[in-house]
Design a protein around this motif. Sequence first.
Motif, PDB file in Angstrom:
ATOM      1  N   LEU A  60       0.806  -1.217   0.000  1.00 58.25           N
ATOM      2  CA  LEU A  60       0.000   0.000   0.000  1.00 58.25           C
ATOM      3  C   LEU A  60       0.839   1.266   0.000  1.00 58.25           C
ATOM      4  N   ASP A  61       2.027   1.207   0.583  1.00 64.08           N
ATOM      5  CA  ASP A  61       2.869   2.387   0.689  1.00 64.08           C
ATOM      6  C   ASP A  61       3.826   2.551  -0.489  1.00 64.08           C
ATOM      7  N   GLU A  62       3.770   1.649  -1.438  1.00 70.01           N
ATOM      8  CA  GLU A  62       4.681   1.713  -2.577  1.00 70.01           C
ATOM      9  C   GLU A  62       3.900   1.555  -3.872  1.00 70.01           C
ATOM     10  N   ALA A  63       4.196   2.373  -4.858  1.00 65.43           N
ATOM     11  CA  ALA A  63       3.562   2.234  -6.170  1.00 65.43           C
ATOM     12  C   ALA A  63       4.196   1.063  -6.910  1.00 65.43           C
ATOM     13  N   ALA A  64       3.382   0.327  -7.624  1.00 69.03           N
ATOM     14  CA  ALA A  64       3.925  -0.757  -8.444  1.00 69.03           C
ATOM     15  C   ALA A  64       4.750  -0.159  -9.577  1.00 69.03           C
ATOM     16  N   ALA A  65       5.895  -0.713  -9.804  1.00 69.82           N
ATOM     17  CA  ALA A  65       6.762  -0.226 -10.876  1.00 69.82           C
ATOM     18  C   ALA A  65       6.116  -0.508 -12.223  1.00 69.82           C
ATOM     19  N   PRO A  66       6.119   0.450 -13.142  1.00 69.67           N
ATOM     20  CA  PRO A  66       5.509   0.227 -14.452  1.00 69.67           C
ATOM     21  C   PRO A  66       6.337  -0.692 -15.353  1.00 69.67           C
ATOM     22  N   ALA A  67       7.609  -0.879 -15.031  1.00 66.28           N
ATOM     23  CA  ALA A  67       8.472  -1.745 -15.837  1.00 66.28           C
ATOM     24  C   ALA A  67       9.093  -2.796 -14.922  1.00 66.28           C
ATOM     25  N   THR A  68       9.636  -3.815 -15.501  1.00 58.61           N
ATOM     26  CA  THR A  68      10.207  -4.898 -14.702  1.00 58.61           C
ATOM     27  C   THR A  68      11.693  -4.701 -14.432  1.00 58.61           C
ATOM     28  N   GLY A  69      12.245  -3.563 -14.782  1.00 58.10           N
ATOM     29  CA  GLY A  69      13.667  -3.338 -14.554  1.00 58.10           C
ATOM     30  C   GLY A  69      14.478  -4.355 -15.320  1.00 58.10           C
ATOM     31  N   PRO A  70      15.515  -4.933 -14.697  1.00 62.13           N
ATOM     32  CA  PRO A  70      16.343  -5.888 -15.410  1.00 62.13           C
ATOM     33  C   PRO A  70      15.708  -7.265 -15.570  1.00 62.13           C
ATOM     34  N   LEU A  71      14.590  -7.516 -14.889  1.00 63.38           N
ATOM     35  CA  LEU A  71      13.918  -8.806 -15.030  1.00 63.38           C
ATOM     36  C   LEU A  71      13.217  -8.855 -16.380  1.00 63.38           C
ATOM     37  N   ASP A  72      13.590  -9.815 -17.219  1.00 64.26           N
ATOM     38  CA  ASP A  72      12.983  -9.924 -18.544  1.00 64.26           C
ATOM     39  C   ASP A  72      11.736 -10.793 -18.525  1.00 64.26           C
ATOM     40  N   HIS A  73      11.815 -11.960 -17.889  1.00 58.71           N
ATOM     41  CA  HIS A  73      10.663 -12.854 -17.866  1.00 58.71           C
ATOM     42  C   HIS A  73      10.835 -13.910 -16.786  1.00 58.71           C
ATOM     43  N   ILE A  74       9.741 -14.628 -16.535  1.00 55.25           N
ATOM     44  CA  ILE A  74       9.781 -15.801 -15.678  1.00 55.25           C
ATOM     45  C   ILE A  74       9.346 -16.978 -16.539  1.00 55.25           C
ATOM     46  N   SER A  75       9.766 -18.173 -16.176  1.00 50.91           N
ATOM     47  CA  SER A  75       9.473 -19.334 -17.004  1.00 50.91           C
ATOM     48  C   SER A  75       8.987 -20.504 -16.160  1.00 50.91           C
ATOM     49  N   PHE A  76       8.015 -21.209 -16.719  1.00 50.01           N
ATOM     50  CA  PHE A  76       7.492 -22.428 -16.119  1.00 50.01           C
ATOM     51  C   PHE A  76       7.667 -23.564 -17.116  1.00 50.01           C
TER      52      PHE A  76
END
Length: 130
Positions: A60-76
């Motif tokens: 609640l006290d932090e805005a969600a970042a609009p970009a993922t920064g250096p994280l490109d993707h997650i994989s399953f």
Amino acid sequence: MLIGLLNHFTLKCRVEDLEPLKTFYGSVLGLTEGPRPGFDFPGAWLYSGGQATVHLAARLDEAAAPATGPLDHISFNGQDIEAMRKRLADLGIAFGESPVPGFPLHQIFLKDPVGLKVEITYRTDEETAL
């Protein structure tokens, strides 16, 4: 020292993103909401095979970042690529596909409701048809 498979990843989000994210990871990947510690902020833990794989944290006290920064993707890892193609089409979720050159792998790529790229990797030597 050796490490094992990925334990989990955490997505920080806004409170209003919780339900769309739970719906996305539930309906697309089949994750189910399960037990979560009594943190002092809203969130959810989403499980796969008894493992809390995706942690959602609405800070609640932090805005969600609009970009993922250096994280490109997650994989399953995935099973039954045809069933996933049908599920994504039925849900109206856009996705792309790519074979992995020189490896018996085929990938599906899509985005979750807050813009994170999700990869699902299938072994082509275990699939009957792509």
